[in-house]
Design a protein around this motif. Structure first.
Motif, short mmCIF file in Angstrom:
data_model
loop_
_atom_site.label_atom_id
_atom_site.label_comp_id
_atom_site.label_asym_id
_atom_site.label_seq_id
_atom_site.Cartn_x
_atom_site.Cartn_y
_atom_site.Cartn_z
N ARG A 299 -40.20 42.19 61.45
CA ARG A 299 -39.06 41.42 61.96
C ARG A 299 -38.72 40.25 61.05
O ARG A 299 -37.55 39.90 60.85
N PHE A 300 -39.76 39.64 60.46
CA PHE A 300 -39.54 38.53 59.54
C PHE A 300 -38.77 39.00 58.29
O PHE A 300 -37.84 38.32 57.83
N LEU A 301 -39.15 40.16 57.78
CA LEU A 301 -38.45 40.69 56.61
C LEU A 301 -36.99 40.98 56.91
O LEU A 301 -36.10 40.71 56.09
N THR A 302 -36.75 41.53 58.10
CA THR A 302 -35.36 41.78 58.51
C THR A 302 -34.59 40.47 58.60
O THR A 302 -33.43 40.37 58.15
N MET B 242 -35.21 37.72 56.93
CA MET B 242 -35.01 37.17 55.59
C MET B 242 -33.90 37.92 54.84
O MET B 242 -33.17 37.34 54.04
N GLU B 243 -33.76 39.22 55.11
CA GLU B 243 -32.66 39.96 54.48
C GLU B 243 -31.32 39.52 55.05
O GLU B 243 -30.33 39.37 54.31
N ALA B 244 -31.31 39.26 56.35
CA ALA B 244 -30.07 38.80 56.99
C ALA B 244 -29.65 37.42 56.48
O ALA B 244 -28.46 37.12 56.41
N SER B 245 -30.64 36.61 56.08
CA SER B 245 -30.33 35.27 55.57
C SER B 245 -30.01 35.28 54.08
O SER B 245 -29.72 34.23 53.50
N GLY B 246 -30.09 36.45 53.45
CA GLY B 246 -29.73 36.57 52.04
C GLY B 246 -30.87 36.33 51.08
O GLY B 246 -30.66 36.33 49.87
N ARG B 247 -32.10 36.17 51.57
CA ARG B 247 -33.24 35.91 50.67
C ARG B 247 -33.92 37.19 50.20
O ARG B 247 -34.76 37.15 49.33
N LEU B 248 -33.60 38.33 50.81
CA LEU B 248 -34.18 39.61 50.42
C LEU B 248 -33.10 40.67 50.31
O LEU B 248 -32.09 40.61 51.02
N THR B 249 -33.34 41.65 49.44
CA THR B 249 -32.42 42.79 49.35
C THR B 249 -33.17 44.12 49.54
O THR B 249 -32.54 45.17 49.58
N ALA C 91 -35.67 44.75 52.10
CA ALA C 91 -36.49 44.67 53.31
C ALA C 91 -36.92 46.04 53.81
O ALA C 91 -38.07 46.22 54.24
N SER C 92 -36.05 47.03 53.75
CA SER C 92 -36.39 48.35 54.29
C SER C 92 -37.58 48.97 53.55
O SER C 92 -38.46 49.58 54.17
N GLY C 93 -37.62 48.81 52.22
CA GLY C 93 -38.74 49.35 51.44
C GLY C 93 -40.04 48.64 51.76
O GLY C 93 -41.10 49.26 51.86
N LEU C 94 -39.98 47.31 51.91
CA LEU C 94 -41.17 46.54 52.23
C LEU C 94 -41.66 46.87 53.64
O LEU C 94 -42.88 46.97 53.88
N ILE C 95 -40.73 47.04 54.58
CA ILE C 95 -41.10 47.38 55.95
C ILE C 95 -41.80 48.74 55.99
O ILE C 95 -42.83 48.91 56.66
#
Length: 546
Positions: A342-345, A347-354, A356-360
């Motif tokens: 959920r944290f990765l999701t 962070m992607e929504a805030s623009g800090r990650l592109t 997230a799905s691979g990391l999840i």
């Protein structure tokens, strides 16, 4: 292949000598030493490692020195680790330490048993045995100065190459997960990121790397000629380097925490608030601690800011590092990975990650391994062993459950990255320690202490048969209606449990005098055979009543 020349040092004049020339040089040095002349000639004894003859000592023994004195010198200089039994074999006769007979065999005078040219042997620890070969290489009218025995020459500290740079190593990493030890010089050790718990100074001893042996220069010093210091036997700089590893590790964690806060602190705060709104206060607290710990590990281990995270690094961090959290709520292992996802999701929504799905996907793939590692009994046992050693070093009586329990709670808080002396943590600790439900964990603590003691003794056996039986016994008496583990000395309980397990496996024979294993149990746990057997009788009655 063993080198033909084994370098060493004359401890009288400090000149370099070889094993082959140690006798001639030693005789000359003794004549010039000004040491007293004995009533009878003294013996010169060469002691060598059987498996590695590059380890050697030359000992000067006065005519009235006894086997026990030689045994003590060997223990102090080369082999002592856990008070194991030892024995000499001279012309087919075995002389055991503290043999159960009317006359202690180790009290025999050396000069009554050996003479120039005699060859004999020595064994220390009948589980993980260190074997030595001894030979009387000469005699001299000179006697040791103010002692029955003394060292006059010794091999130099072995030169082992550093695995990273090829220079001279001073430290060994005996990680239980590794098949062979790794060696490092001081500079490479500082950059290798080793766990200080598994790093030790390379010992100048044939017992190096066996049964947790560590060189004790303070114990060896009395056997050296006057003028030597403990620092010259094991240089202080080696001890200092070990201290620096732990200190640097603490600084690195603090630095990483600061870096994470500076980089994504506001994002973490926003995520925790979202968790609180969705799942409540307790869940938000778990989420904040899990995310902060994970991000700190990622920065400390890999130097990675969140935008540089990759699938392999997050998997390794999850399984190898986050799983080792020393204290956590019962439902944390099943919630940690969903929280991170959920944290990765977020962070992607805030623009800090592109990505997230691979990391999840990587985290979810490793979740079973993470849960297994987080709840592993071996992890709990290793954690408790560290606390137990610290308690003993701090002088805590492990039979005083209140003191031991309080100490354990503080150590767990410290391992979790909090300051047990801060006012906020103190209040929380006081509240927890007043909780009667938590207090009931004292019995668990006693059982864990006993299991650690049994495990340490059972390490000498080739398989886990005896240890598994000890675990069964501990479980049975822990569940006994009379709650016997809540009373009595925990170390004596441990000795009795090991004794019963060994008797059941027919490793201890019946009859007068017991066996060497009985003696070994007594030495290891520090109790007389009669005390252990009496406790074992009580234990058998408890078990038969189940």
């Amino acid at each position: 292949m063993t080198p033909k020349v084994s370098p060493g040092t004359c401890l009288l004049c400090r000149a370099p000598v070889t094993k082959q020339k140690a006798l001639k040089h030693g005789m000359e040095c003794l004549q010039a030493s000004g040491w007293p002349t004995g009533k009878k000639p003294s013996l010169l004894i060469m002691i060598r490692g059987r498996d590695n003859k590059n380890y050697w000592l030359v000992v000067l023994a006065r005519h009235d020195a006894r086997l026990r004195d030689l045994d003590q010198l060997i223990r102090d200089v080369w082999v002592e680790c856990c008070g194991h039994l030892s024995s000499f074999e001279i012309e087919g006769v075995i002389y055991e330490s503290d043999a159960e007979c009317s006359t202690d065999a180790m009290n025999a005078p050396l000069s009554h048993l050996v003479s120039p040219g005699s060859m004999f042997s020595y064994d220390y620890d009948f589980g993980s045995t260190t074997s030595l070969d001894l030979k009387v290489i000469g005699e001299t009218p000179v006697a040791p100065l103010n002692a029955l025995l003394g060292l006059i020459a010794r091999n130099d500290r072995p030169v082992i190459p550093c695995d990273l740079c090829g220079g001279e190593a001073g430290f060994a990493l005996d990680d239980p997960d590794g098949e062979i030890p790794r060696y490092y010089c001081r500079e490479c050790l500082a950059s290798a990121g080793c766990d200080p718990e598994y790093v030790g100074i390379i010992a100048n001893s044939p017992r190096s790397g066996v049964c947790g042996y560590a060189e004790d220069p303070a114990a060896a010093l009395p056997w050296y000629p006057p003028g030597w210091s403990a620092d010259e036997i094991v240089p202080d700089e080696l001890d200092d380097a070990l201290d620096e590893i732990a200190f640097d590790d603490e600084i690195e964690i603090e630095t990483s925490i600061a870096a994470v806060i500076q980089d994504i602190g506001p994002d973490i705060d926003a995520f925790v608030e979202a968790e609180k709104a969705a799942y409540g206060e307790e869940a938000a607290c778990m989420a904040g601690e899990s995310v902060m710990a994970f991000c700190t590990f990622m920065h400390a281990l890999y130097g990675l800011t969140i935008d540089a995270w990759g699938a392999l690094s997050v998997q390794r961090c999850l399984v190898d590092e986050l799983s080792q959290n020393p204290v956590f709520p019962e439902d944390w292992p099943e919630n940690a990975v969903p929280i991170l996802c959920r944290f990765l999701t977020h962070m992607e929504a805030s623009g800090r990650l592109t990505n997230a799905s691979g990391l999840i996907a990587a985290l979810e793939e490793s979740e079973p391994a993470f849960q297994k590692a987080a709840t592993s009994p071996e992890k709990s046992l290793a954690l408790f062993r560290r606390i137990l050693v610290k308690a003993q070093e701090a002088g805590i009586d492990t039979n005083d459950m209140d003191a031991f329990f309080n100490f354990t709670m503080r150590e767990i808080v410290r391992m979790a990255g909090m300051d047990p002396d801060s006012e906020e943590v103190q209040k929380e600790l006081s509240s927890l320690l007043a909780d009667e439900l938590l207090k009931s964990g004292a019995d668990d603590l006693r059982a864990a202490t006993i299991l650690v003691q049994c495990t340490d003794f059972c390490n000498r056996f080739e398989d886990d048969t005896i240890l598994d039986r000890c675990r069964e016994i501990i479980r049975d008496i822990f569940d006994h209606p009379a709650a016997p583990l809540s009373r009595g000395d925990v170390v004596l309980w441990s000795a009795a449990i090991v004794y019963v397990a060994c008797r059941e496996a027919n490793l201890i024979r019946s009859g007068r005098g017991g066996s060497s294993l009985t003696q070994d149990i007594g030495f290891f746990f520090g109790f007389e055979r009669s005390s252990i057997q009496n406790k074992a009788k009580v234990l058998k009655k408890l078990l038969s009543g189940r």
